[in-house]
Design an enzyme around this catalytic site. Sequence first.
Site, short mmCIF file in Angstrom:
data_model
loop_
_atom_site.label_atom_id
_atom_site.label_comp_id
_atom_site.label_asym_id
_atom_site.label_seq_id
_atom_site.Cartn_x
_atom_site.Cartn_y
_atom_site.Cartn_z
N GLU A 1 3.51 -10.05 -17.00
CA GLU A 1 3.12 -8.92 -16.35
C GLU A 1 2.10 -8.23 -16.45
O GLU A 1 1.14 -7.50 -16.42
CB GLU A 1 4.14 -8.26 -15.53
CG GLU A 1 4.80 -8.86 -14.60
CD GLU A 1 6.02 -7.99 -14.72
OE1 GLU A 1 7.23 -8.46 -13.08
OE2 GLU A 1 7.28 -7.57 -15.48
N GLU B 1 12.99 -13.49 -18.26
CA GLU B 1 12.47 -11.86 -18.17
C GLU B 1 11.61 -11.75 -19.37
O GLU B 1 10.52 -11.03 -19.09
CB GLU B 1 13.99 -10.92 -17.76
CG GLU B 1 13.85 -10.33 -17.80
CD GLU B 1 12.29 -9.37 -16.79
OE1 GLU B 1 12.22 -8.27 -16.63
OE2 GLU B 1 12.87 -10.39 -15.84
N ARG C 1 2.07 1.43 -6.20
CA ARG C 1 2.59 0.31 -5.29
C ARG C 1 0.77 -0.43 -4.83
O ARG C 1 1.12 -1.55 -3.85
CB ARG C 1 2.53 1.55 -3.86
CG ARG C 1 3.73 1.95 -3.42
CD ARG C 1 3.74 2.63 -2.48
NE ARG C 1 4.16 2.37 -1.33
CZ ARG C 1 5.10 1.25 -1.17
NH1 ARG C 1 6.75 2.06 -1.82
NH2 ARG C 1 5.90 0.66 0.08
N ASN D 1 -0.11 -0.08 6.13
CA ASN D 1 0.91 -0.29 4.93
C ASN D 1 1.22 -1.26 5.70
O ASN D 1 2.75 -1.23 6.53
CB ASN D 1 2.11 1.09 4.43
CG ASN D 1 2.66 -0.50 4.05
OD1 ASN D 1 2.18 -1.63 3.23
ND2 ASN D 1 4.23 -0.42 2.90
N GLY D 2 1.63 -2.72 5.91
CA GLY D 2 1.71 -3.29 6.32
C GLY D 2 0.99 -4.66 6.63
O GLY D 2 -0.18 -4.59 6.49
N TRP E 1 -3.67 -1.78 -1.42
CA TRP E 1 -3.77 -3.74 -1.89
C TRP E 1 -3.79 -4.39 -0.82
O TRP E 1 -2.87 -4.26 -0.01
CB TRP E 1 -1.55 -3.52 -3.08
CG TRP E 1 -1.58 -5.10 -3.50
CD1 TRP E 1 -1.77 -4.16 -4.79
CD2 TRP E 1 -1.30 -6.40 -3.48
NE1 TRP E 1 -1.11 -6.13 -5.22
CE2 TRP E 1 -1.06 -6.99 -4.94
CE3 TRP E 1 -0.86 -6.71 -1.70
CZ2 TRP E 1 -0.71 -8.09 -4.41
CZ3 TRP E 1 -0.87 -8.39 -2.41
CH2 TRP E 1 -0.81 -8.61 -3.17
N CYS F 1 1.01 -0.61 -0.31
CA CYS F 1 -0.15 -0.12 -0.27
C CYS F 1 0.80 1.75 -0.59
O CYS F 1 2.38 0.93 0.26
CB CYS F 1 -1.10 0.26 0.99
SG CYS F 1 -1.72 -1.56 1.19
N LYS G 1 7.84 -10.35 -17.81
CA LYS G 1 7.52 -9.21 -18.75
C LYS G 1 5.76 -9.53 -19.35
O LYS G 1 5.23 -8.66 -19.37
CB LYS G 1 7.99 -8.04 -19.64
CG LYS G 1 9.09 -7.42 -19.25
CD LYS G 1 9.26 -6.52 -18.36
CE LYS G 1 9.79 -7.52 -17.45
NZ LYS G 1 9.31 -6.54 -15.72
N HIS H 1 11.53 -32.12 -22.62
CA HIS H 1 11.28 -32.90 -21.89
C HIS H 1 9.90 -32.62 -21.04
O HIS H 1 10.21 -32.82 -20.04
CB HIS H 1 12.39 -32.69 -20.69
CG HIS H 1 13.83 -33.03 -21.23
ND1 HIS H 1 14.45 -34.70 -21.06
CD2 HIS H 1 15.12 -32.38 -21.34
CE1 HIS H 1 15.26 -33.93 -22.08
NE2 HIS H 1 15.55 -32.99 -21.88
N LYS I 1 4.37 -2.73 -7.03
CA LYS I 1 5.97 -2.41 -7.12
C LYS I 1 6.46 -3.10 -6.71
O LYS I 1 7.19 -3.28 -6.85
CB LYS I 1 6.26 -0.80 -7.62
CG LYS I 1 7.57 -0.01 -8.07
CD LYS I 1 7.79 -0.94 -9.20
CE LYS I 1 9.19 -0.80 -10.02
NZ LYS I 1 9.19 -1.29 -10.92
C1 BG6 Z 1 7.53 -6.74 -8.04
C2 BG6 Z 1 7.57 -5.82 -9.07
O1 BG6 Z 1 6.31 -6.52 -7.37
O2 BG6 Z 1 8.95 -7.42 -7.14
C3 BG6 Z 1 8.50 -6.90 -10.30
O3 BG6 Z 1 6.45 -6.23 -9.69
C4 BG6 Z 1 9.91 -6.39 -8.98
O4 BG6 Z 1 8.69 -5.64 -10.79
C5 BG6 Z 1 9.58 -7.47 -8.05
O5 BG6 Z 1 10.39 -7.44 -10.17
C6 BG6 Z 1 10.50 -7.18 -7.26
O6 BG6 Z 1 11.42 -5.94 -6.63
P1 BG6 Z 1 12.64 -5.28 -6.08
O7 BG6 Z 1 12.19 -4.10 -5.51
O8 BG6 Z 1 12.93 -5.68 -5.36
O9 BG6 Z 1 13.47 -5.43 -7.62
#
Ligand code: BG6
Length: 611
Positions: A491, A484, A27, A103-104, A77, A2, A488, A507, A606
């Site tokens: 996500e 990666e 966030r 937040n937590g 969140w 959050c 992407k 496999h 994030k």
């Molecule tokens: C996710 C993000 O919550 O956490 C990703 O959406 C990120 O983009 C991952 O790679 C790890 O976050 P951080 O800040 O520890 O690199």
Amino acid sequence: MCGIIGYTGKLAAAPVLIEGLKRLEYRGYDSAGLAVVADEHMYQVKSVGKVAQLEAVAGQQPELKKLAGCGIAHTRWATHGAPSTLNAHPHLDESGRFAVVHNGIIENYQELRKHLESKGVHFRSQTDSEVIPHLIAGAYEGDLLSAVAAALKQLDGTYGIAVVSSLEPGGVVTARKGSPIVIGLGEGENLVASDIAALLPYTRQVIYLNDGDIAAITADKVDLRNIQNVPVEREVAKIDWDAGQAEKGNYPHFMLKEIFEQPETIENAIRGRIDHEMGTAILNGMNLSPRELALINRIVIAGCGSSMHAGMLGEYYFEDIAGISTSVEQAAEFRYRNPIIEPNTLVIPISQSGETADTIAAVREATAKGAVVTALCNVVGSTIARESGRGVYLHAGPEISVASTKAFSSQVVVLLLFALLLGRNRRLSRSEGNELADQIEQIPELIRSVLLQAPEIKKIAERYADKEDFFYIGRGCLYPTALEGALKLKEISYIHAEGYHAAELKHGPISLLDERHPVLALANDIPGKDKIIGNIQECRARKAPVVAVITRGDSAVRSMTQDVIEVPPCSRFIAPLPTTVALQLFAYYVAVARGCEVDQPRNLAKSVTVE
Ligand code: BG6
């Protein structure tokens, strides 16, 4: 998770809070709310959905726009209790005189709730956070800071909180344990927030709270203490980012802006860190003497999401360039599996935000086991940066889009620099070191030439936007690159994309292939290409459409695939960078073609600051 913000000063609080929430929205963005105290009255507004929705609801109380005073706000969140107006923050006590944003996660909230309900307290929401205002109300004897401290002592779990009370107009109390809190020092006003992005329009002077810190803030004073009510000193840090950096500019999305920023952000990551005289790298924040570097006999990298994928490239670099045995850990697994750590083990936590809870725990586990810990972070002053005590900042600037792009590429570049430093410390000659240093310095140019391909990549991406499944395959350093790339696409477009080592297809996964199931093959002209060509033929034999990333001018693969994305020629260590940028653009244009919320994908945030 959050985002929280608090303000006290001469401006009307609600507009300041709403603007701040917009900068924290990455966030968490399933519901939002604010509370303002003015003339000893508590005003509260909450809504489900984005901050814009809250702004609209607040707009129906025109007086709110003008009310000067203090206030707190929150963008959520959800962890406990589905997104709803009742579960949105701020939460108030029964009298409505105390308001809290949190937040937590409060782990013992059910116990506390039962105890409070047995004393006749009525709860409105299903959240863990609502226990806090009720505990504060129960402890209040005329001093808000002491009442908050008394309440916090009863909590198990993590928190970053801000509290206001109609009994103490002009005051905001804040505290942290496990979730980030930064105080912003202004002229005749002060703020508190989950991160600096929300503070930048008002100040660049900030104080990072440590776990166990609590502070009472007014427009012209910050009273900083620990939870035992003992005054503490904290450094005032100056932020070198400006508000503009945290804005979209002329781009339709932060993600596209951050993709196109990579030539500059990588130049920032390299600047002042290459010593051609010695053919090595300079990473000042490491504070490791050549002797200490030489003693390192094992490296363990820990991270989550894209940071873990960057770590997997680090594994190739440290083993191949520096000859040091390296392993990569999913941070959540590292913290629980009781890892073997010896005195000369170097642990490298990688985290863009520096606030990911599982990676923080990995730092604490490694430190407790006596490892040498050196972190790679982007956010200055973040928890992982401070608790690791040494490390390297990426200098990538604020990364707003939830899907990581520029931070990932800067993480990879810094890992290359670190491998160069360790390589020169061991087995690389000065000329070999300079050869690698030259290649690293060419990366921004390589990426500029990929960015010029954006219109072509857009056309290809739009042809695949209707697909529901996708495989990404690669070998060597292009295996983590495939992971990666798939992440992407997952996500931001919600397509079920999986990255595989190309040899793994046979496999099992190959059973899924048919004409509806495309494959993106990383067939750059580096060692392993001949094997990938074999894998492409296996996929084609199952009628799977193949998109291939190839080295410009390489015709070998072009005839076997429907679509090709060209990247400039470069060495096997460097190839993951231009290739990743091409995959970022591909995922971006697929998501846009599918009408997805690129910067704030559903169900994501994030930085995940709870376990
Ligand atoms: C996710 C993000 O919550 O956490 C990703 O959406 C990120 O983009 C991952 O790679 C790890 O976050 P951080 O800040 O520890 O690199």
